[in-house]
Write a protein that holds these residues in place. Structure first.
Motif, mmCIF file in Angstrom:
data_model
loop_
_atom_site.group_PDB
_atom_site.id
_atom_site.type_symbol
_atom_site.label_atom_id
_atom_site.label_comp_id
_atom_site.label_asym_id
_atom_site.label_seq_id
_atom_site.Cartn_x
_atom_site.Cartn_y
_atom_site.Cartn_z
ATOM 1 N N SER A 24 3.287 -35.161 -55.792
ATOM 2 C CA SER A 24 3.835 -34.767 -54.501
ATOM 3 C C SER A 24 5.144 -35.496 -54.212
ATOM 4 N N TYR A 32 11.787 -29.765 -54.409
ATOM 5 C CA TYR A 32 10.813 -28.688 -54.251
ATOM 6 C C TYR A 32 9.864 -29.056 -53.121
ATOM 7 N N TYR A 33 10.343 -28.877 -51.892
ATOM 8 C CA TYR A 33 9.612 -29.367 -50.737
ATOM 9 C C TYR A 33 8.325 -28.597 -50.487
ATOM 10 N N THR A 34 8.348 -27.289 -50.635
ATOM 11 C CA THR A 34 7.159 -26.486 -50.360
ATOM 12 C C THR A 34 6.048 -26.805 -51.354
ATOM 13 N N PHE A 37 4.689 -30.178 -50.666
ATOM 14 C CA PHE A 37 3.810 -30.159 -49.501
ATOM 15 C C PHE A 37 2.423 -29.643 -49.864
ATOM 16 N N VAL A 38 2.367 -28.615 -50.702
ATOM 17 C CA VAL A 38 1.077 -28.059 -51.137
ATOM 18 C C VAL A 38 0.313 -29.075 -51.970
#
Length: 70
Positions: A24, A32-34, A37-38
């Motif tokens: 993360s 790659y923020y999304t 976040f996942v």
């Protein structure tokens, strides 16, 4: 389930926790923020499951020892 299987499951769960946390942070720093976040959400879910499981296991242990000693 025998103790060897339980230890293997615990070991793999801890490895998955560490890898998801590190992954993360790496994904956030790369940009790659999304996806980061996942993966961080997966870490939180795994940590919550592990925490609740250990809480219930410890509470059951205490409950059994209190009533077995009387």
């Amino acid at each position: 389930m025998d103790n060897i299987k339980k230890e293997k499951i615990k070991t793999w769960l801890i490895v998955a926790l560490i890898l998801s946390l590190v992954g993360s942070f790496v994904l956030f720093f790369i940009g790659y923020y999304t996806i980061g976040f996942v993966v961080g959400g997966m870490f939180m879910v795994l940590a919550t499951i592990l925490g609740q499981w250990s809480f219930h296991k410890n509470a059951d242990y205490v409950h059994r020892n209190i009533y077995n000693n009387k």
